[in-house]
Design a protein around this motif. Structure first.
Motif, mmCIF file in Angstrom:
data_model
loop_
_atom_site.group_PDB
_atom_site.id
_atom_site.type_symbol
_atom_site.label_atom_id
_atom_site.label_comp_id
_atom_site.label_asym_id
_atom_site.label_seq_id
_atom_site.Cartn_x
_atom_site.Cartn_y
_atom_site.Cartn_z
ATOM 1 N N SER A 101 -0.662 -4.885 15.877
ATOM 2 C CA SER A 101 0.370 -3.909 15.512
ATOM 3 C C SER A 101 1.249 -4.352 14.359
ATOM 4 N N ILE A 102 1.408 -5.673 14.166
ATOM 5 C CA ILE A 102 2.253 -6.167 13.078
ATOM 6 C C ILE A 102 1.690 -5.770 11.714
ATOM 7 N N ALA A 103 0.413 -5.418 11.659
ATOM 8 C CA ALA A 103 -0.195 -4.985 10.393
ATOM 9 C C ALA A 103 0.431 -3.700 9.871
ATOM 10 N N LEU A 104 1.049 -2.920 10.759
ATOM 11 C CA LEU A 104 1.662 -1.653 10.352
ATOM 12 C C LEU A 104 3.182 -1.745 10.253
ATOM 13 N N ASP A 105 3.691 -2.958 10.264
ATOM 14 C CA ASP A 105 5.121 -3.179 10.072
ATOM 15 C C ASP A 105 5.432 -3.054 8.581
ATOM 16 N N GLU A 106 6.380 -2.207 8.229
ATOM 17 C CA GLU A 106 6.699 -1.979 6.812
ATOM 18 C C GLU A 106 7.307 -3.212 6.141
ATOM 19 N N ASP A 107 7.740 -4.176 6.955
ATOM 20 C CA ASP A 107 8.286 -5.411 6.390
ATOM 21 C C ASP A 107 7.357 -6.588 6.685
ATOM 22 N N ALA A 108 6.070 -6.307 6.846
ATOM 23 C CA ALA A 108 5.090 -7.359 7.131
ATOM 24 C C ALA A 108 5.077 -8.389 6.000
ATOM 25 N N LEU A 109 4.705 -9.604 6.340
ATOM 26 C CA LEU A 109 4.700 -10.718 5.392
ATOM 27 C C LEU A 109 3.958 -10.389 4.103
ATOM 28 N N VAL A 110 2.760 -9.868 4.210
ATOM 29 C CA VAL A 110 1.972 -9.631 3.006
ATOM 30 C C VAL A 110 2.617 -8.570 2.114
ATOM 31 N N LEU A 111 3.313 -7.609 2.707
ATOM 32 C CA LEU A 111 3.972 -6.576 1.903
ATOM 33 C C LEU A 111 5.173 -7.154 1.158
ATOM 34 N N ARG A 112 5.902 -8.047 1.818
ATOM 35 C CA ARG A 112 6.997 -8.726 1.117
ATOM 36 C C ARG A 112 6.465 -9.573 -0.026
ATOM 37 N N ALA A 113 5.326 -10.202 0.211
ATOM 38 C CA ALA A 113 4.711 -11.012 -0.843
ATOM 39 C C ALA A 113 4.279 -10.151 -2.020
ATOM 40 N N VAL A 114 3.678 -9.015 -1.733
ATOM 41 C CA VAL A 114 3.253 -8.102 -2.806
ATOM 42 C C VAL A 114 4.448 -7.666 -3.647
ATOM 43 N N VAL A 165 -2.215 2.606 3.077
ATOM 44 C CA VAL A 165 -1.098 3.371 2.517
ATOM 45 C C VAL A 165 0.148 2.494 2.413
ATOM 46 N N LEU A 166 0.426 1.694 3.438
ATOM 47 C CA LEU A 166 1.572 0.782 3.395
ATOM 48 C C LEU A 166 1.437 -0.201 2.234
ATOM 49 N N HIS A 167 0.232 -0.717 2.023
ATOM 50 C CA HIS A 167 0.020 -1.677 0.939
ATOM 51 C C HIS A 167 0.177 -0.997 -0.421
ATOM 52 N N ALA A 168 -0.304 0.220 -0.536
ATOM 53 C CA ALA A 168 -0.125 0.963 -1.786
ATOM 54 C C ALA A 168 1.354 1.201 -2.061
ATOM 55 N N ARG A 169 2.088 1.520 -1.023
ATOM 56 C CA ARG A 169 3.525 1.767 -1.162
ATOM 57 C C ARG A 169 4.254 0.502 -1.631
ATOM 58 N N ALA A 170 3.747 -0.663 -1.210
ATOM 59 C CA ALA A 170 4.355 -1.933 -1.625
ATOM 60 C C ALA A 170 4.034 -2.279 -3.066
ATOM 61 N N GLY A 171 3.001 -1.639 -3.643
ATOM 62 C CA GLY A 171 2.719 -1.833 -5.057
ATOM 63 C C GLY A 171 1.403 -2.505 -5.392
ATOM 64 N N VAL A 172 0.494 -2.659 -4.425
ATOM 65 C CA VAL A 172 -0.773 -3.309 -4.753
ATOM 66 C C VAL A 172 -1.573 -2.458 -5.738
ATOM 67 N N ASP A 173 -2.389 -3.131 -6.507
ATOM 68 C CA ASP A 173 -3.278 -2.442 -7.437
ATOM 69 C C ASP A 173 -4.597 -2.064 -6.766
ATOM 70 N N PHE A 174 -5.072 -2.937 -5.891
ATOM 71 C CA PHE A 174 -6.312 -2.708 -5.160
ATOM 72 C C PHE A 174 -6.101 -3.019 -3.683
ATOM 73 N N VAL A 175 -6.534 -2.114 -2.820
ATOM 74 C CA VAL A 175 -6.718 -2.461 -1.418
ATOM 75 C C VAL A 175 -8.174 -2.872 -1.267
ATOM 76 N N ALA A 176 -8.401 -3.873 -0.430
ATOM 77 C CA ALA A 176 -9.748 -4.444 -0.321
ATOM 78 C C ALA A 176 -10.179 -4.498 1.137
ATOM 79 N N PRO A 177 -10.789 -3.422 1.643
ATOM 80 C CA PRO A 177 -11.222 -3.389 3.038
ATOM 81 C C PRO A 177 -12.371 -4.375 3.272
ATOM 82 N N SER A 178 -12.144 -5.327 4.188
ATOM 83 C CA SER A 178 -13.137 -6.378 4.434
ATOM 84 C C SER A 178 -13.728 -6.312 5.829
#
Length: 341
Positions: A101-114, A165-178
């Motif tokens: 569930s933390i993956a959908l937190d709008e303040d998740a670590l990776v989003l702050r990093a982005v 969508v959350l990652h795009a909102r944070a400003g990533v250029d590419f989302v990379a589904p793995s």
């Protein structure tokens, strides 16, 4: 004892390929595959807090960075001409649960990093992993059925689309589904477009194999032993290493669903797959030189069996020669330094 050849002996050869190897200048003139720092995507690991970088024992020279140090590392890569980074978070085990569930937190670590990296370096291409394995307590890339025996495809894809969508909102250029779930590229493209992120691109892990070469990476993100085992069985969603045609079919499906870049992972043991995919698509093609490939070269060099500088360059050159346009590699920084020298 063989006799010495006479000094006047001469072969009647219309073709002498060695003419094109006779000195460094000629060799450079006819060189077919050229590596540049711009060919590299640097995978980087990020952790929470303000501590010093954490070295990863199984990946010499690679560390987990806090956000501030991550930005500094990105600046160094940018100055060397490396145009892109791929970010992977290591999540505190206390924040993980079966649904990730933390993956959908709008303040998740990776989003702050982005947000921090894009603020500091707007021109740097930032890519993020869209998969649940760093966030789930069981370490799988998706949601599990109630009995824990099956990774649920459609329910996982629903979460991945929200995550993208959350990652795009944070400003990533590419989302990379793995994750290798069926239909996730189409679902993510639809979700991004619906939210106005039609310029956010998708780099699809299209031909990702259930490989034994991922071990050090799983140590790095903390998913290796999440389920109480040193090796999670992901064969119901990642590709069988024995299957070539299936790998091509997966790439074709992802292209049809809207992927902007296709990927083969791992790279070195699957050069034939890179070539196969290159021949069926005009899309840009990425290849991931994974943690195990990196670690084995370091281990052999430490024992004095291989020259690390030469083998690392040769290994990446082979990946590009096979047909990759861009390469995710943990050698990105060291190779960029050498290529710019």
């Amino acid at each position: 004892m063989p006799s010495k050849p006479s000094s006047g002996f001469k072969l009647d050869l219309p073709a002498r390929p060695r003419r094109l190897r006779r000195n460094a200048s000629v060799r450079a003139l006819v060189e077919e595959t050229v590596l540049r720092p711009a060919d590299f995507i640097a995978p980087l690991f990020v952790i929470d807090g303000k501590g010093a970088p954490e070295p990863i024992a199984s990946m010499p020279g690679v560390a987990r960075f806090n956000v501030a140090d991550l930005v500094r590392e990105c600046r160094a890569l940018w100055k060397l001409g490396v145009p892109a980074v791929a970010l992977f978070p290591k999540i505190d085990a206390r924040l993980k649960d079966p649904s990730g569930s933390i993956a959908l937190d709008e303040d998740a670590l990776v989003l702050r990093a982005v947000r921090a990296v894009k603020k500091a370096l707007p021109g740097l291409v930032v890519m993020t992993d869209i998969a649940l394995d760093p966030y789930t307590s069981h370490g799988h890339d998706g949601l599990l059925s109630d009995d824990g025996r099956e990774v649920l495809n459609d329910a996982t894809v629903e979460v991945l689309a929200k995550m993208a969508v959350l990652h795009a909102r944070a400003g990533v250029d590419f989302v990379a589904p793995s994750d290798m779930m069926d239909g996730r590229i189409a679902a993510i493209r639809k979700a991004l477009d619906a939210e106005g992120f039609d310029q956010t691109a998708i780099m699809a892990y299209s031909s990702k194999f259930a490989s034994a070469y991922y071990g050090p990476f799983r140590d790095a993100v903390g998913s290796a032993k999440a389920a109480g085992t040193s090796l999670l069985d992901k064969r119901t969603y990642q590709l069988n290493p024995a299957n070539r045609r299936e790998a091509i079919a997966e790439a074709i499906i992802d292209e049809g669903e809207g992927a902007d870049i296709l990927m083969v992972k791992p790279a070195g043991p699957y050069l034939d797959i890179i070539r196969d995919v290159r021949e069926v698509t005009r899309k840009p093609l990425a290849a991931y030189q994974v943690s195990g490939e990196y670690a084995q070269l370091h281990a052999a060099a430490k024992l004095g069996w291989l020259d690390l500088e030469r083998t690392s360059m040769e290994s990446v050159l082979a990946i590009k020669r096979a047909g990759a346009d861009m390469i995710l590699t943990y050698f990105a920084k060291t190779l960029a330094v050498r290529l710019k020298a």
